[in-house]
Design a protein around this motif. Structure first.
Motif, PDB file in Angstrom:
ATOM      1  N   ALA A 138       7.830   7.161   3.425  1.00  0.00           N
ATOM      2  CA  ALA A 138       9.088   6.742   4.040  1.00  0.00           C
ATOM      3  C   ALA A 138       9.460   7.784   5.093  1.00  0.00           C
ATOM      4  CB  ALA A 138      10.190   6.638   2.994  1.00  0.00           C
TER       5      ALA A 138
ATOM      6  N   ASP B 155       4.642   6.124  -6.550  1.00  0.00           N
ATOM      7  CA  ASP B 155       3.567   6.329  -5.561  1.00  0.00           C
ATOM      8  C   ASP B 155       2.199   5.933  -6.114  1.00  0.00           C
ATOM      9  OD1 ASP B 155       3.175   8.352  -7.387  1.00  0.00           O
ATOM     10  OD2 ASP B 155       2.818   9.903  -5.882  1.00  0.00           O
TER      11      ASP B 155
ATOM     12  N   LYS C 260       0.864  -1.180   0.000  1.00  0.00           N
ATOM     13  CA  LYS C 260       0.000   0.000   0.000  1.00  0.00           C
ATOM     14  C   LYS C 260       0.904   1.235   0.000  1.00  0.00           C
ATOM     15  CE  LYS C 260      -3.949  -0.138   1.567  1.00  0.00           C
ATOM     16  NZ  LYS C 260      -5.376  -0.342   1.247  1.00  0.00           N
TER      17      LYS C 260
ATOM     18  N   ILE D 269       2.641   4.440   1.348  1.00  0.00           N
ATOM     19  CA  ILE D 269       3.076   4.944   2.655  1.00  0.00           C
ATOM     20  C   ILE D 269       4.033   6.124   2.433  1.00  0.00           C
ATOM     21  CG2 ILE D 269       2.822   2.742   3.899  1.00  0.00           C
ATOM     22  CD1 ILE D 269       6.268   3.784   2.831  1.00  0.00           C
TER      23      ILE D 269
ATOM     24  N   ILE E 291      11.631  12.860   5.375  1.00  0.00           N
ATOM     25  CA  ILE E 291      10.185  12.616   5.445  1.00  0.00           C
ATOM     26  C   ILE E 291       9.724  12.522   3.993  1.00  0.00           C
ATOM     27  CG2 ILE E 291       7.939  13.508   6.187  1.00  0.00           C
ATOM     28  CD1 ILE E 291       9.704  12.735   8.558  1.00  0.00           C
ATOM     29  N   GLY E 292       9.636  11.337   3.479  1.00  0.00           N
ATOM     30  CA  GLY E 292       9.317  11.119   2.076  1.00  0.00           C
ATOM     31  C   GLY E 292      10.357  10.197   1.483  1.00  0.00           C
ATOM     32  N   PRO E 293      10.195   9.698   0.312  1.00  0.00           N
ATOM     33  CA  PRO E 293       9.084   9.986  -0.585  1.00  0.00           C
ATOM     34  C   PRO E 293       7.796   9.244  -0.191  1.00  0.00           C
ATOM     35  CG  PRO E 293      10.480   8.300  -1.540  1.00  0.00           C
ATOM     36  CD  PRO E 293      11.138   8.724  -0.256  1.00  0.00           C
ATOM     37  N   VAL E 294       6.692   9.700  -0.800  1.00  0.00           N
ATOM     38  CA  VAL E 294       5.453   8.945  -0.726  1.00  0.00           C
ATOM     39  C   VAL E 294       5.605   7.822  -1.746  1.00  0.00           C
ATOM     40  CG1 VAL E 294       2.958   9.028  -1.006  1.00  0.00           C
ATOM     41  CG2 VAL E 294       4.177  11.043  -0.161  1.00  0.00           C
ATOM     42  N   MET E 295       5.432   6.603  -1.311  1.00  0.00           N
ATOM     43  CA  MET E 295       5.697   5.468  -2.205  1.00  0.00           C
ATOM     44  C   MET E 295       4.841   4.259  -1.835  1.00  0.00           C
ATOM     45  SD  MET E 295       9.259   3.983  -0.621  1.00  0.00           S
ATOM     46  CE  MET E 295       8.809   2.259  -0.756  1.00  0.00           C
ATOM     47  N   VAL E 296       4.678   3.387  -2.796  1.00  0.00           N
ATOM     48  CA  VAL E 296       4.033   2.111  -2.523  1.00  0.00           C
ATOM     49  C   VAL E 296       5.105   1.172  -1.978  1.00  0.00           C
ATOM     50  CG1 VAL E 296       3.053   0.087  -3.666  1.00  0.00           C
ATOM     51  CG2 VAL E 296       2.126   2.352  -4.128  1.00  0.00           C
TER      52      VAL E 296
END
Ligand code: SF4
Lengths: 293, 219
Positions: A112, B71, A108, A110, B7-12
């Motif tokens: 990091a 993402d 899903k 998220i 803080i990141g990356p937004v990822m699957v």
């Protein structure tokens, strides 16, 4: 504006009489040449993505290996019984940390923070706080800036990668970052913030990265719960006025030294620790066969 | 490194190297092919091979080939989506000599029959390196608009390419030259600060001694 240590962030904040998160935001603005609004909204987007990920948890999902899934739901059910061992806040923190770790294992989306393996610690601590204490979103984003800045210093002076520094660098860093955010949210002093970082990280020193089958599942998911509750522990101590005998920057330095001394089989190779237990090896043989098909 | 690398990356999930990096290898490869993929043979190596199923590496590479970014929540369904588009894909084991532990070799055929062979390496944190294109060693990240020119190893081709870029006001960030043998096949890999206009690329394909032009656009 530039800093290379946690103490420098604190000193600059006190010189300019602004909160520490502002020093961190200003540095990002300068480095990336962006407006205050732009970086604040980017950080808000990260926070909202964490919230979305938390809400998207699905307790019926299992990871492709079958080793991860459903445990967040179990914690949720237990927390609802009214028999929880812990208070409402730490109970919810644990639940959210496990859920996020499982969501990650189940492919899903998220955020990091600082890594995918440790993605549950910071959102668990922050989202549970917002939910239970009714904090406004601006302050939550400010707290996330503070976490990011602490993580930045740790990455520069030690590491945030399990492959380089063991799990202390992933779950340990996340825990320290989350601890700082909590002290800020509770109105603690800058001094208390740095000591929460020191105490949270000290408790995680030496933690090996030993994922079974090389997958981000065992022990990673449950370590998110431990890292998150450890952040609460450290923040609580710091807010009570307890001080770490060793200052934060020296603890970060210690983490780097321990990471360097750690044998490679304890650094994300899946060749040591829990990964080479009898059960770990059996699981591995099983999955390797499955992978070749 | 900036705070959004922390803080990141937004990822699957689950893994920045085995999932996010794998999506990016697929994405960059698909872009380099420059047309929709008709057939893909994907060979995995090292840890990609050993732990790929658990990390969703195979689904991630296919998702990237379909044009998804790391993402994209559709990544777990990429096999079904590829089948719906009539794309044939299969997997195997790569035989690389001393490859990076997280490597994949992609053998692609496009809609018009154009083919491309790529070796991509996932370096960690979602960063990748394209290590080989059509049998010639390369070294670039896919983070810049990148122009790849296959030419005969003859005097003058580098000037032709760089003067075209100058003419189009495209600044060169990095430039690498490789060749298989003296006077044989050569490759230029040029990472640019701006996108290269289409007519500039077309111009190059018509020059004598230039065998193939591949372009990675970030648009
Ligand atoms: S055990 Fe390794 S892979 Fe798992 S969370 Fe810790 S550092 Fe990450």
């Amino acid at each position: 504006m530039i800093y290379h240590s946690i103490e420098e962030i604190r000193n600059q904040a006190e010189e300019k009489q602004v909160p520490m998160w502002r020093i961190i935001m200003e540095k990002d603005r300068e480095e990336r040449q962006v407006s205050q609004e732009e970086t604040f909204e980017t950080m808000r987007a990260m926070y909202l993505a964490m919230k979305q990920a938390d809400q998207a948890y699905n307790g019926a999902l299992f990871s492709p290996s079958g080793l991860a899934g459903g445990d967040g739901e179990k914690l949720h059910a237990y927390n609802q019984t009214g028999n929880s061992l812990m208070g409402v806040y730490p109970s919810l923190v644990m639940e959210k940390a496990v859920k996020m770790g499982e969501s990650n294992a189940c492919m899903k989306r998220i955020v990091a923070a600082p890594t995918a393996g440790s993605c549950g610690v910071i959102p668990a601590v922050l989202l549970a706080y917002e939910e239970l204490f009714g904090e406004n979103e601006e302050r939550m984003v400010e707290a996330l800036f503070l976490s990011a800045g602490i993580g930045e210093v740790i990455a520069e002076n030690a590491s945030i990668a399990g492959a380089a520094g063991g799990c202390q660098a992933e779950i340990g860093s996340a825990s320290a970052m989350a601890g700082a955010a909590l002290v800020y949210l509770q109105g603690g002093s800058n001094e208390a913030i740095t000591h929460a970082v020191a105490m949270a990280l000290k408790n995680m020193l030496g933690l090996a990265c030993d994922p079974v089958c090389g997958l981000v599942e065992v022990p990673c998911i449950k370590r998110n719960a431990a890292g998150a509750v450890n952040a609460v522990t450290a923040a609580q101590m710091a807010l009570a006025g307890i001080r770490s005998a060793i200052p934060a920057d020296e603890v970060v330095d210690t983490m780097r030294r321990i990471g360097n001394e750690m044998p490679v089989d304890l650094k994300e190779t899946g060749e040591g620790g829990l990964a080479v237990t009898e059960t770990g090896k059996r699981l591995r043989t099983h999955f390797e066969a499955e992978n070749k098909n | 490194m900036n705070i959004y690398d922390i803080i990141g990356p937004v990822m699957v999930g689950p893994s920045s190297s085995h999932t996010a990096g794998a999506v990016k290898i697929g994405y960059v490869s698909g872009k380099l092919l420059g047309e929709p993929v008709r057939e893909a043979r994907i060979l995995l190596y090292g840890s990609f091979l050993a732990t790929g199923v658990g990390h969703g590496t195979r689904k991630a590479i296919i998702a990237g080939l379909l044009g998804m970014k790391p993402d994209d929540i559709r990544i777990p369904e990429s096999f079904v989506l590829a089948e719906e588009r009539g794309i044939r894909f299969s997997f195997g084991e790569a035989e690389l000599k001393e490859g990076h532990p997280n490597s994949a070799e992609l053998l692609l055929t496009g809609e018009t029959g154009k083919t491309l062979e790529i070796v991509g390496e996932s370096l960690g944190g979602g960063r990748i390196n394209i290590a080989r294109i059509d049998g010639i060693a390369t070294n670039f990240s896919g983070d810049y608009p990148t122009l790849i020119v296959h030419n005969l190893d003859q005097p003058g081709h580098v000037t032709e390419v760089t003067s075209m870029l100058g003419h189009k006001s495209v600044n060169i960030a990095t430039m690498q030259l490789y060749r298989r043998s003296r006077g044989g096949d050569a490759v230029m890999v040029i990472e640019c600060d701006q996108e290269v206009p289409e007519d500039g690329i077309r111009f190059l394909t018509h020059l004598e001694g230039i065998q193939k032009v591949t372009y990675l656009s970030l648009l």
